[in-house]
Design an enzyme around this catalytic site. Structure first.
Site, PDB file in Angstrom:
ATOM      1  N   ASP A   1      13.725 -31.680  29.401  1.00  0.00           N
ATOM      2  CA  ASP A   1      13.083 -32.430  28.319  1.00  0.00           C
ATOM      3  C   ASP A   1      13.417 -31.844  26.939  1.00  0.00           C
ATOM      4  OD1 ASP A   1      11.578 -34.528  27.385  1.00  0.00           O
ATOM      5  OD2 ASP A   1       9.684 -33.423  27.463  1.00  0.00           O
ATOM      6  N   GLY A   2      13.494 -32.731  25.951  1.00  0.00           N
ATOM      7  CA  GLY A   2      13.662 -32.289  24.568  1.00  0.00           C
ATOM      8  C   GLY A   2      14.978 -32.680  23.919  1.00  0.00           C
TER       9      GLY A   2
ATOM     10  N   TRP B   1      15.737 -32.465  19.833  1.00  0.00           N
ATOM     11  CA  TRP B   1      16.836 -31.567  19.451  1.00  0.00           C
ATOM     12  C   TRP B   1      17.789 -32.300  18.491  1.00  0.00           C
ATOM     13  CZ3 TRP B   1      22.186 -31.549  20.075  1.00  0.00           C
ATOM     14  CH2 TRP B   1      22.810 -30.315  19.887  1.00  0.00           C
TER      15      TRP B   1
ATOM     16  N   HIS C   1      21.300 -36.432  24.088  1.00  0.00           N
ATOM     17  CA  HIS C   1      21.603 -36.621  25.510  1.00  0.00           C
ATOM     18  C   HIS C   1      23.014 -36.123  25.843  1.00  0.00           C
ATOM     19  CE1 HIS C   1      17.839 -38.510  26.051  1.00  0.00           C
ATOM     20  NE2 HIS C   1      18.122 -39.560  25.292  1.00  0.00           N
TER      21      HIS C   1
ATOM     22  N   THR D   1      11.434 -43.169  36.539  1.00  0.00           N
ATOM     23  CA  THR D   1      11.100 -44.595  36.697  1.00  0.00           C
ATOM     24  C   THR D   1      10.413 -45.121  35.431  1.00  0.00           C
ATOM     25  OG1 THR D   1       9.115 -43.821  37.894  1.00  0.00           O
ATOM     26  CG2 THR D   1      10.905 -44.690  39.234  1.00  0.00           C
TER      27      THR D   1
ATOM     28  N   ASN E   1      11.367 -44.067  32.305  1.00  0.00           N
ATOM     29  CA  ASN E   1      12.274 -44.001  31.152  1.00  0.00           C
ATOM     30  C   ASN E   1      12.890 -45.358  30.774  1.00  0.00           C
ATOM     31  OD1 ASN E   1      13.368 -40.632  31.971  1.00  0.00           O
ATOM     32  ND2 ASN E   1      11.911 -41.256  30.407  1.00  0.00           N
ATOM     33  N   TRP E   2      12.677 -46.387  31.612  1.00  0.00           N
ATOM     34  CA  TRP E   2      13.171 -47.728  31.260  1.00  0.00           C
ATOM     35  C   TRP E   2      12.423 -48.294  30.064  1.00  0.00           C
ATOM     36  CZ3 TRP E   2      17.618 -48.678  33.559  1.00  0.00           C
ATOM     37  CH2 TRP E   2      17.866 -48.117  34.805  1.00  0.00           C
TER      38      TRP E   2
ATOM     39  N   ARG F   1       3.256 -30.801  31.352  1.00  0.00           N
ATOM     40  CA  ARG F   1       2.929 -31.840  32.346  1.00  0.00           C
ATOM     41  C   ARG F   1       4.104 -32.033  33.299  1.00  0.00           C
ATOM     42  NH1 ARG F   1       2.670 -34.840  27.396  1.00  0.00           N
ATOM     43  NH2 ARG F   1       4.686 -35.788  26.893  1.00  0.00           N
TER      44      ARG F   1
ATOM     45  N   SER G   1       5.002 -35.233  34.596  1.00  0.00           N
ATOM     46  CA  SER G   1       5.696 -36.503  34.344  1.00  0.00           C
ATOM     47  C   SER G   1       6.271 -37.152  35.607  1.00  0.00           C
ATOM     48  CB  SER G   1       6.794 -36.322  33.286  1.00  0.00           C
ATOM     49  OG  SER G   1       6.237 -35.858  32.074  1.00  0.00           O
TER      50      SER G   1
ATOM     51  N   GLU H   1       5.817 -22.897  41.909  1.00  0.00           N
ATOM     52  CA  GLU H   1       5.438 -22.225  40.672  1.00  0.00           C
ATOM     53  C   GLU H   1       5.932 -23.083  39.502  1.00  0.00           C
ATOM     54  OE1 GLU H   1       3.810 -19.142  40.348  1.00  0.00           O
ATOM     55  OE2 GLU H   1       3.438 -19.449  42.485  1.00  0.00           O
TER      56      GLU H   1
HETATM   57  C1  IPE Z   1      10.551 -36.439  31.795  1.00  0.00           C
HETATM   58  O1  IPE Z   1      10.687 -36.465  30.422  1.00  0.00           O
HETATM   59  C2  IPE Z   1      11.673 -37.209  32.445  1.00  0.00           C
HETATM   60  C3  IPE Z   1      12.983 -36.574  32.391  1.00  0.00           C
HETATM   61  C4  IPE Z   1      13.257 -35.379  31.902  1.00  0.00           C
HETATM   62  C5  IPE Z   1      14.066 -37.345  32.972  1.00  0.00           C
HETATM   63  P1  IPE Z   1       9.961 -37.576  29.548  1.00  0.00           P
HETATM   64  O2  IPE Z   1      10.327 -37.297  28.139  1.00  0.00           O
HETATM   65  O3  IPE Z   1      10.282 -38.921  30.061  1.00  0.00           O
HETATM   66  O4  IPE Z   1       8.435 -37.260  29.841  1.00  0.00           O
HETATM   67  P2  IPE Z   1       7.131 -37.654  29.030  1.00  0.00           P
HETATM   68  O5  IPE Z   1       7.252 -39.107  28.665  1.00  0.00           O
HETATM   69  O6  IPE Z   1       7.103 -36.786  27.814  1.00  0.00           O
HETATM   70  O7  IPE Z   1       5.999 -37.359  29.963  1.00  0.00           O
HETATM   71  C1  IPE Z   2      14.821 -35.705  28.179  1.00  0.00           C
HETATM   72  O1  IPE Z   2      14.811 -35.632  26.798  1.00  0.00           O
HETATM   73  C2  IPE Z   2      15.878 -36.640  28.692  1.00  0.00           C
HETATM   74  C3  IPE Z   2      15.342 -37.860  29.330  1.00  0.00           C
HETATM   75  C4  IPE Z   2      14.087 -38.128  29.530  1.00  0.00           C
HETATM   76  C5  IPE Z   2      16.314 -38.842  29.776  1.00  0.00           C
HETATM   77  P1  IPE Z   2      14.002 -36.679  25.937  1.00  0.00           P
HETATM   78  O2  IPE Z   2      14.891 -37.830  25.635  1.00  0.00           O
HETATM   79  O3  IPE Z   2      12.723 -37.045  26.590  1.00  0.00           O
HETATM   80  O4  IPE Z   2      13.734 -35.855  24.619  1.00  0.00           O
HETATM   81  P2  IPE Z   2      12.392 -35.800  23.795  1.00  0.00           P
HETATM   82  O5  IPE Z   2      11.310 -35.363  24.732  1.00  0.00           O
HETATM   83  O6  IPE Z   2      12.159 -37.169  23.258  1.00  0.00           O
HETATM   84  O7  IPE Z   2      12.672 -34.794  22.735  1.00  0.00           O
HETATM   85 MG    MG Z   3      10.849 -36.237  26.536  1.00  0.00          MG
END
Ligand code: IPE
Ligand code: IPE
Ligand code: MG
Length: 236
Positions: free
Chosen positions: A23-24, A28, A40, A69, A71-72, A190, A192, A203
Site C-alpha cells: 500500500d501507498g 508516493w 504503481h 475485489t 479496487n474496481w 487494517r 483490507s 503476525e
Molecule cells: C489494499 O490497499 C489492497 C492492495 C494493496 C491491493 P487499498 O489501498 O485498496 O486498501 P484501503 O482501501 O486503504 O483499505
Molecule cells: C496500493 O497503493 C496499490 C493498490 C491498491 C493497487 P494505493 O494505490 O492504494 O496507494 P495509496 O494508498 O492510495 O497511497
Molecule cells: Mg491504498
C-alpha cells in the site's frame, strides 16, 4: 538461485510464508507531484526487488496483494494502468522463473480477466510449477470471496459437513505453508480483506514507509523482528 532457508537459532521460528499488502503507491506519487499511475509503475519495480529477496532468503511462499475485489471502485484510468502493468509483467516473468526459481500462482477470482490474460496466467503457472519458491499474486482477490468460493467448491464436490481443514485445503493458498507474517506498508492499520482465514495466527508488521520506498534490506529487518516475537498460538 537456490538458497537455504534463513538459518535461525530456533528452527520453529523460521519464516515459511510472508505476505505483503503493498500500500501507498498513490501517496508516493502524489508527494512527487506525479499521477497515481507513476506510483504503481514504481511499485511494480519494488515488488520485483522484494520478491527476489524473499526467494534469496529461501522463504517457501510469499504472497503479494496486487489488486483487491474492492479496487474496481477506482477511476478507470488508474485501473487500466494497473492492468497494463500486470499484462506487461506476465509477458516478462519467464526470465524471473528461470533465474529465481519462482513458482507463480495467481490467486483471486480470475474469471473477470480477459481470456488471453487468463491463458497467460495458466501458462505461467504450468511453466513454473516445478520451481521451489511459491509467489502468490493476489488479483481481484478478496478474503471473504476466497472463503465463500472455497465453501462452494466443497459443496459442489458433494460435501455436506465441512470442517476447518476442508476449508484450508480449498483456499486459493492451498499450495502454500501456513501464513506466518503479514506486512503492510503505507501506515494504515487494517487488513483490507486480505487473507482473512489465513491470518488467524499470523503476525502483523506495519510500517509507515510507502510501498515504493520499501527496499530488500527492509525484508531482512522485518524477518529479524518476526524472529524475536513469541508466538503462543493460544498456549502459554
Ligand atoms: C489494499 O490497499 C489492497 C492492495 C494493496 C491491493 P487499498 O489501498 O485498496 O486498501 P484501503 O482501501 O486503504 O483499505
Ligand atoms: C496500493 O497503493 C496499490 C493498490 C491498491 C493497487 P494505493 O494505490 O492504494 O496507494 P495509496 O494508498 O492510495 O497511497
Ligand atoms: Mg491504498
Amino acid at each position: 538461485m537456490k538458497k537455504e532457508a534463513v538459518v535461525l537459532k530456533d528452527s520453529n521460528k523460521a519464516i515459511r510464508h510472508i505476505a505483503f499488502i503493498m500500500d501507498g503507491n498513490g501517496r508516493w506519487a502524489k508527494r512527487r507531484g506525479m499521477p497515481r499511475e507513476f506510483g504503481h509503475k514504481n511499485g511494480a519495480e519494488t515488488f520485483k526487488r522484494i520478491m527476489r529477496r524473499c526467494c534469496e532468503l529461501g522463504i517457501e511462499a510469499s504472497t503479494f496483494y496486487v489488486f483487491s475485489t474492492e479496487n474496481w471502485k477506482r477511476p478507470q484510468r488508474e485501473i487500466d494502468a494497473i492492468l497494463s502493468l500486470l499484462d506487461r509483467y506476465l509477458d516478462d516473468c519467464e526470465q524471473e522463473i528461470k533465474t529465481n526459481d519462482v513458482r507463480f500462482i495467481f490467486i483471486g477470482d480470475l474469471s473477470v480477466f480477459s481470456v488471453p490474460v487468463q491463458e497467460k496466467m495458466k501458462r505461467i503457472e504450468e511453466f513454473s510449477k516445478n520451481n521451489s519458491h511459491i509467489v502468490n499474486l493476489a488479483l481481484n482477490y478478496g478474503g471473504r470471496n476466497e472463503i465463500a468460493t472455497a465453501v462452494n467448491s466443497l459443496i459442489k464436490a458433494g460435501m455436506t459437513v465441512i470442517d476447518e481443514d476442508d476449508i484450508t485445503g480449498a483456499l486459493y493458498t492451498k499450495e502454500s505453508p501456513p501464513l506466518d507474517l503479514i506486512v503492510r506498508t503505507g501506515g494504515d492499520l487494517r487488513i483490507s480483506n486480505f487473507l482473512l482465514w489465513q491470518a488467524a495466527y499470523a503476525e502483523f508488521y506495519f510500517t509507515d514507509k510507502l510501498w515504493p520506498e520499501l527496499v530488500p534490506d527492509d525484508v531482512n529487518e522485518i524477518i529479524d523482528n518476526f524472529t524475536n516475537r513469541s508466538r503462543r498460538f493460544g498456549g502459554v
